[in-house]
Scaffold this motif. Structure first.
Motif, PDB file in Angstrom:
ATOM      1  N   ASN A 220     -56.605-121.607 -68.027  1.00 29.66           N
ATOM      2  CA  ASN A 220     -56.544-120.521 -68.008  1.00 29.66           C
ATOM      3  C   ASN A 220     -56.590-119.797 -66.458  1.00 29.66           C
ATOM      4  O   ASN A 220     -57.137-120.420 -65.626  1.00 29.66           O
ATOM      5  N   SER A 221     -55.793-118.891 -66.354  1.00 31.13           N
ATOM      6  CA  SER A 221     -55.608-118.273 -64.960  1.00 31.13           C
ATOM      7  C   SER A 221     -56.990-117.791 -64.290  1.00 31.13           C
ATOM      8  O   SER A 221     -56.825-117.729 -63.055  1.00 31.13           O
ATOM      9  N   SER A 222     -57.891-117.593 -65.220  1.00 31.31           N
ATOM     10  CA  SER A 222     -58.947-116.886 -64.786  1.00 31.31           C
ATOM     11  C   SER A 222     -60.043-117.877 -64.180  1.00 31.31           C
ATOM     12  O   SER A 222     -60.920-117.533 -63.338  1.00 31.31           O
ATOM     13  N   THR A 223     -59.713-119.216 -64.189  1.00 29.72           N
ATOM     14  CA  THR A 223     -60.612-120.186 -63.870  1.00 29.72           C
ATOM     15  C   THR A 223     -60.298-120.594 -62.066  1.00 29.72           C
ATOM     16  O   THR A 223     -59.387-119.948 -61.571  1.00 29.72           O
ATOM     17  N   ASN A 224     -61.670-120.871 -61.436  1.00 29.88           N
ATOM     18  CA  ASN A 224     -61.407-120.910 -60.110  1.00 29.88           C
ATOM     19  C   ASN A 224     -61.357-122.137 -59.418  1.00 29.88           C
ATOM     20  O   ASN A 224     -61.642-122.509 -58.274  1.00 29.88           O
ATOM     21  N   ILE A 225     -61.021-123.223 -60.563  1.00 32.92           N
ATOM     22  CA  ILE A 225     -60.986-124.783 -59.940  1.00 32.92           C
ATOM     23  C   ILE A 225     -59.512-125.105 -60.344  1.00 32.92           C
ATOM     24  O   ILE A 225     -58.940-124.668 -61.307  1.00 32.92           O
ATOM     25  N   THR A 226     -58.793-125.699 -59.737  1.00 30.61           N
ATOM     26  CA  THR A 226     -57.486-126.362 -59.989  1.00 30.61           C
ATOM     27  C   THR A 226     -57.522-127.882 -59.646  1.00 30.61           C
ATOM     28  O   THR A 226     -58.442-128.595 -59.191  1.00 30.61           O
ATOM     29  N   GLU A 227     -56.501-128.564 -60.188  1.00 29.33           N
ATOM     30  CA  GLU A 227     -56.275-130.229 -60.318  1.00 29.33           C
ATOM     31  C   GLU A 227     -54.933-130.269 -59.670  1.00 29.33           C
ATOM     32  O   GLU A 227     -53.944-129.750 -59.974  1.00 29.33           O
ATOM     33  N   ASP A 228     -55.079-131.487 -58.979  1.00 23.58           N
ATOM     34  CA  ASP A 228     -53.787-131.796 -58.324  1.00 23.58           C
ATOM     35  C   ASP A 228     -53.628-133.209 -58.111  1.00 23.58           C
ATOM     36  O   ASP A 228     -54.714-133.852 -57.306  1.00 23.58           O
ATOM     37  N   SER A 229     -52.846-134.011 -58.961  1.00 20.61           N
ATOM     38  CA  SER A 229     -52.750-135.569 -58.992  1.00 20.61           C
ATOM     39  C   SER A 229     -54.160-136.131 -59.280  1.00 20.61           C
ATOM     40  O   SER A 229     -54.563-137.178 -58.651  1.00 20.61           O
ATOM     41  N   GLY A 230     -55.127-135.446 -60.265  1.00 17.53           N
ATOM     42  CA  GLY A 230     -56.162-136.072 -60.538  1.00 17.53           C
ATOM     43  C   GLY A 230     -57.499-135.586 -59.646  1.00 17.53           C
ATOM     44  O   GLY A 230     -58.433-136.070 -59.881  1.00 17.53           O
ATOM     45  N   ASP A 231     -57.193-134.900 -58.490  1.00 20.25           N
ATOM     46  CA  ASP A 231     -58.188-134.342 -57.713  1.00 20.25           C
ATOM     47  C   ASP A 231     -58.493-132.960 -58.133  1.00 20.25           C
ATOM     48  O   ASP A 231     -57.532-132.142 -58.386  1.00 20.25           O
ATOM     49  N   PHE A 232     -59.714-132.644 -58.079  1.00 20.66           N
ATOM     50  CA  PHE A 232     -60.157-131.310 -58.382  1.00 20.66           C
ATOM     51  C   PHE A 232     -60.713-130.563 -57.193  1.00 20.66           C
ATOM     52  O   PHE A 232     -61.573-131.082 -56.413  1.00 20.66           O
ATOM     53  N   PHE A 233     -60.336-129.270 -57.091  1.00 20.86           N
ATOM     54  CA  PHE A 233     -61.032-128.369 -55.744  1.00 20.86           C
ATOM     55  C   PHE A 233     -61.021-127.096 -56.120  1.00 20.86           C
ATOM     56  O   PHE A 233     -59.888-126.682 -57.093  1.00 20.86           O
ATOM     57  N   PRO A 234     -61.691-126.195 -55.490  1.00 25.15           N
ATOM     58  CA  PRO A 234     -61.713-124.727 -55.700  1.00 25.15           C
ATOM     59  C   PRO A 234     -60.551-124.336 -55.245  1.00 25.15           C
ATOM     60  O   PRO A 234     -59.721-124.668 -54.410  1.00 25.15           O
ATOM     61  N   LYS A 235     -60.176-123.165 -55.941  1.00 22.98           N
ATOM     62  CA  LYS A 235     -58.936-122.382 -55.591  1.00 22.98           C
ATOM     63  C   LYS A 235     -59.403-121.691 -54.164  1.00 22.98           C
ATOM     64  O   LYS A 235     -60.554-121.438 -53.598  1.00 22.98           O
ATOM     65  N   PRO A 236     -58.440-121.233 -53.234  1.00 19.95           N
ATOM     66  CA  PRO A 236     -58.778-120.691 -51.905  1.00 19.95           C
ATOM     67  C   PRO A 236     -59.943-119.563 -52.077  1.00 19.95           C
ATOM     68  O   PRO A 236     -59.571-118.688 -52.914  1.00 19.95           O
ATOM     69  N   GLY A 237     -60.707-119.623 -51.210  1.00 22.47           N
ATOM     70  CA  GLY A 237     -61.874-118.566 -51.304  1.00 22.47           C
ATOM     71  C   GLY A 237     -62.884-118.608 -52.437  1.00 22.47           C
ATOM     72  O   GLY A 237     -63.635-117.860 -52.449  1.00 22.47           O
ATOM     73  N   MET A 238     -62.738-119.553 -53.202  1.00 25.26           N
ATOM     74  CA  MET A 238     -63.570-119.626 -54.385  1.00 25.26           C
ATOM     75  C   MET A 238     -64.809-120.860 -54.069  1.00 25.26           C
ATOM     76  O   MET A 238     -65.445-120.807 -55.148  1.00 25.26           O
ATOM     77  N   ASP A 239     -64.780-121.450 -53.050  1.00 24.03           N
ATOM     78  CA  ASP A 239     -66.011-122.447 -53.026  1.00 24.03           C
ATOM     79  C   ASP A 239     -67.206-122.093 -53.522  1.00 24.03           C
ATOM     80  O   ASP A 239     -67.954-122.943 -54.188  1.00 24.03           O
ATOM     81  N   ASP A 240     -67.873-120.759 -53.100  1.00 24.81           N
ATOM     82  CA  ASP A 240     -69.095-120.441 -53.258  1.00 24.81           C
ATOM     83  C   ASP A 240     -69.115-119.520 -54.244  1.00 24.81           C
ATOM     84  O   ASP A 240     -70.379-118.977 -54.558  1.00 24.81           O
ATOM     85  N   LYS A 241     -68.286-119.299 -55.001  1.00 30.21           N
ATOM     86  CA  LYS A 241     -68.161-118.722 -56.298  1.00 30.21           C
ATOM     87  C   LYS A 241     -68.917-119.181 -57.580  1.00 30.21           C
ATOM     88  O   LYS A 241     -68.475-120.415 -57.683  1.00 30.21           O
ATOM     89  N   PRO A 242     -69.415-118.638 -58.389  1.00 31.77           N
ATOM     90  CA  PRO A 242     -69.866-119.214 -59.571  1.00 31.77           C
ATOM     91  C   PRO A 242     -68.591-119.908 -60.515  1.00 31.77           C
ATOM     92  O   PRO A 242     -67.708-119.095 -60.571  1.00 31.77           O
TER      93      PRO A 242
END
Length: 224
Positions: free
Chosen positions: A148-170
């Motif tokens: 879902n495009s509304s999620t603020n986490i993304t995955e790349d080659s099995g690694d998960f990390f927040p989208k830019p600017g989303m680290d401290d967002k719920p």
């Protein structure tokens, strides 16, 4: 969550005082030769060093906690605050505007003390969880919907990390199973509805965490 109580006893040992013996010399020197035995030199008594004041561990619940006390979970760094035991009226009063049917009837509930997360779990914290255990499914439901495009986490080659600017967002679009799995991983558990409402109402039993004003987009993120 069951709070671990740590009791620290500080030993304040009073410093002993050295005892000295005073001697008085005669005012007249006797004609006979006499031997004057010198008084022994007082033995100094070692002074005990004061016991150091223990430094509270920010990653351990304080002993005998009170309202306003907090600590941080070591797994994800989440700050938790203490909610003392008490009773409150759960649900909505009759004819409350915008109330749902399942909020009636209002009834009194008694709760034991518990610890509550200070904020929602962030995208950075949930990413840390996913990087350790992966994005799994339970009963056919994925823990977090990364498609879902509304999620603020993304995955790349099995690694998960927040989208830019989303680290401290719920973190968003997490299923109940995903939230429950996260809480277990963090060494905690999901709050009950009564615990959540009791903590949200606060000491004054307000209608909302911010007071009595109806919710707006500036006060809360919600979906009707």
């Amino acid at each position: 969550t069951t709070a671990t109580k740590i009791i620290i006893v500080a030993n304040d040992t009073p410093s002993p005082t050295a005892t000295a013996t005073a001697t008085t010399m005669p005012t007249q020197i006797p004609t006979a030769v006499s031997t004057i035995t010198p008084s022994p030199t007082p033995t100094a008594t070692a002074t005990a060093a004061p016991s150091p004041t223990p430094t509270p561990d920010p990653y351990q619940p304080p002993g005998n906690p009170a309202l306003g006390d907090s600590w941080r979970r070591s797994t994800d760094g989440m700050q938790m605050f203490f909610v003392p035991s008490g009773t409150f009226w759960m649900g909505s009063r009759a004819n409350t505007p915008n109330a749902n049917a399942d909020e009636y009837p209002q009834h009194e509930v008694a709760l034991t003390a518990f610890w509550m997360d200070y904020t929602e779990v962030t995208a950075a914290q949930f990413s840390l969880f996913l990087n350790e255990v992966g994005n799994q499914k339970e009963r056919g439901i994925t823990w977090i919907d990364l498609g879902n495009s509304s999620t603020n986490i993304t995955e790349d080659s099995g690694d998960f990390f927040p989208k830019p600017g989303m680290d401290d967002k719920p973190v968003a679009l997490v299923s109940w199973y995903g939230a429950d799995a996260y809480c277990q991983w963090a060494g905690s558990q999901l709050p009950t509805e009564a615990q959540w409402e009791f903590a949200a109402r606060g000491a004054n039993s307000s209608s909302y965490p911010w007071g009595s004003l109806p919710p707006t987009c500036n006060l809360a993120q919600f979906r009707v």
